[in-house]
Design an enzyme around this catalytic site. Sequence first.
Site: not given
Lengths: 254, 620
Positions: B425-426
């Site tokens: 997610e990053g």
Amino acid sequence: MSGRVLVGVKRVIDYAVKIRVKPDHTGVVTDGVKHSMNPFCEIAVEEAVKLKEKKLIQEVVAVSCGPQQSQETIRTALAMGADRGIHVEVSGKDYDSLGPLQVSKILAALAKKEEAQLVILGKQAIDDDCNQTGQMTAALLDWPQGTFASEVSLEAGKVKVVREIDGGLETIKINTPAVLTADLRLNTPRYATLPNIMKAKKKKIANMKPADLGVDLTSRLEVLRVDEPPQRQAGMKVETVEDLVGKLKEAGKV
Amino acid sequence: MNMTRFLVSLGKRTLLCYARHVGVSQRRCIKTHSRNLAYAKDLFLGQVNKTEVFPYPEIRNEELEEIKQFVAPVEKFFSEEVDSAKIDQEAKISPETLNGLKELGLFGIMIPEEYGGLGLTHTMYARLNEIIALDGSIAVTLAAHQAIGLKGILIAGNEAQKKKYLPKLASGEHIAAFCLTEAGSGSDAASIQTRATLSEDGKHYLLNGSKIWISNGGMADIMTVFARTEVEVDGVKKDKISAFIVERAFGGVTSGKPEDKLGIRGSYTCELSFDNVPVPVENVIGEVGGGFKIAMSILNSGRFSMGSSCAGMIKKLIELTSEYAATRKQFNKSLSEFGLIQEKFALMAINAYVMESMAYLTAGMMDRPGVPDCSLEAAMVKVFSSEGGWICCSEALQVLGGLGYTKNYPFERYVRDCRILPIFEGTNEILRIYVALTGMQYAGKVLSGKIKEMKKGNISMILGTMSKKLKTSLGASVDLGLTGKDWVVHRSLTESAKKFELNVNIFGSTVESLLYRYGKSIVDEQLILKKVADVVINLYAMTAVLSRASRSISIGLRNHDQEVLLTNTFCNEAFFKNNYLIVQLQKHSPENNDANIKKIAKAVLESREYICSHPLERTF
């Protein structure tokens, strides 16, 4: 048989919670403690909803007696499939002294008012373990009762109930209208799914007071003291049977 | 003054680019629009936007009742029907469990009711995630499905697409997946190579390429796939990314076997290949060429819930671990009587408190009408929670010592499941750069605006700026209005509020001086950006706990004195940490090791090994 089933649901301290006695020994701590529907009441609701799904009855009405929070319990019943709810408001001192006698008076009055064919309750509540409400309700209504039910089947104008008793299983056939109380093995209650909880929001819960039903709440019981069970003492090992008899005599048990 | 030129140019560009020097000077961008950014951006100016975050967001009584109703069956399901050990060991979630989750309605939590979902708010989603997070594999499967997999249809799809796809996705009949990452494109998402070419008749695209690390890859029926498409901009043909809804049923989609992972082993992660998959043009999400923006929006919108997930997990760990600490005895005392063990429980309690506070503050802001852009805040929640969660899992395992290290206890599984959090997610590295650059770009714009005014001869602006600088340099006390007459922070927290205000004030000046010192080249100074990000993450955390605790005291929530204690302890710690970071950011700061760090790294990376001679070597 078409008709209406009244199901009683009680809000109790959740079974998984560690119970603590209040410092003044007047009861147990309920403030901020997790509550949920009495497990046997869940089984009762499940049975009623199953009967409706089999089209053997038309309407399931969930009833609870208690303070504002009892509405949560009724909502859970609605989410499991009950059609509407009735909340009989009892709070404060009245709620503290509310017991099987008063509740059965309320349920009896409602059963008559709603013209119910069946009243299904849990066999007992896990907080007081009274195992009286179902039996008292039947007596007040002068209806037959099928208690400790592990199997229920409806036939024309009658109910066949398989009861769990000490000796095994007893099967009886009773006339309707009747009162049934649910035992553990009657069924496995369904989860209230989130979509059903949302649908239940639209179902109605009627509010009333015990006075509206002409019920007098005065209790004939007074709780003197509540204590924790005594700490378990260590046991003793003995070598011979004579020693055992001797020790039992000493302790005055024989 | 070359600062003016720089700041004006910063202000002109709406994109701040993070360059990846691969020999070619092709610049890829981390999008940092300062649109309607909610709260954190003003911290970079040394200001506190009080109205955004005080008072702490509240939900109506009916909503609270509803959430409690929802929580009960989900908790029951997870404690009775979910065997996490089995899921981890078999590396799969059984069909019965998946079915149970579908029936509970957990596959469509935020899908609107009209499409068959529950239509819940961000706040409620965060609350349910506290419970779902008790099993990492299930949490990731559900999140991959609804937080990112189908989110594109939700936020950017047209009515026809929503009607066609959302109902079956809400019921769980179809499972969704988010397909962006490729072997050569992870953090550098804009460099993806998967291509979609328009057919001759213009009725469909042919999709070709492959994706990796796709959660739910093996069981997804509906995928949001990102691919390059040729578009014409002002007569010039360019390659831009577009987002597509791809059904496995279209044909040409193959999934690889599940990856053998360290943690979240029950989540099906695999490669996906697209071989001339025909995708109808109606399945383009949003505009052709607008895919990258959609991808970033999707990812930004899902992050905030990691705060509540981690908080839920830590709360569970505290229960499990304290049970052990109270009963296990060594040296004739129970473990809970020893300071070093007590410290671990304090750490877990503080972390859970901060994560909850940040998560629900962010969710509350996102639930406000007008949909403010909370991408900065969500990124900060993600960074703090992922790292805090990892540390707390490790410390919980430590309390159990050798027992915690065995598979007989769930702690090692929690540690393994947690390790993915700072990665997906990053990555936290990317998110820190994003947070720092977005904030500094906003500050740069505002400051350049002020400088323009001063150049024009706006006397009041000049006097105002000068007097402000004079005040702070003369050591006047800082008052940003959190306490005092129009207080928003309760007086029991005054000391912490003052520390917070001090931090914010110095941070603002530090940002200004950094912009002045580095100008455009700040984008390459990752070690500096990291410190900036760490400070502002701490500041947001302090904001969240001050806001939440103030409310708890004001309304008299149970155990609010514990909250005061947690808030003051955390703010104290964060205050001094921030001071140290800020000191390192000053010009020629002796506390700053960055130059040496870079030299060490350079030497090691050039030779690709540790270069010092062995200590036992001789030269004679």
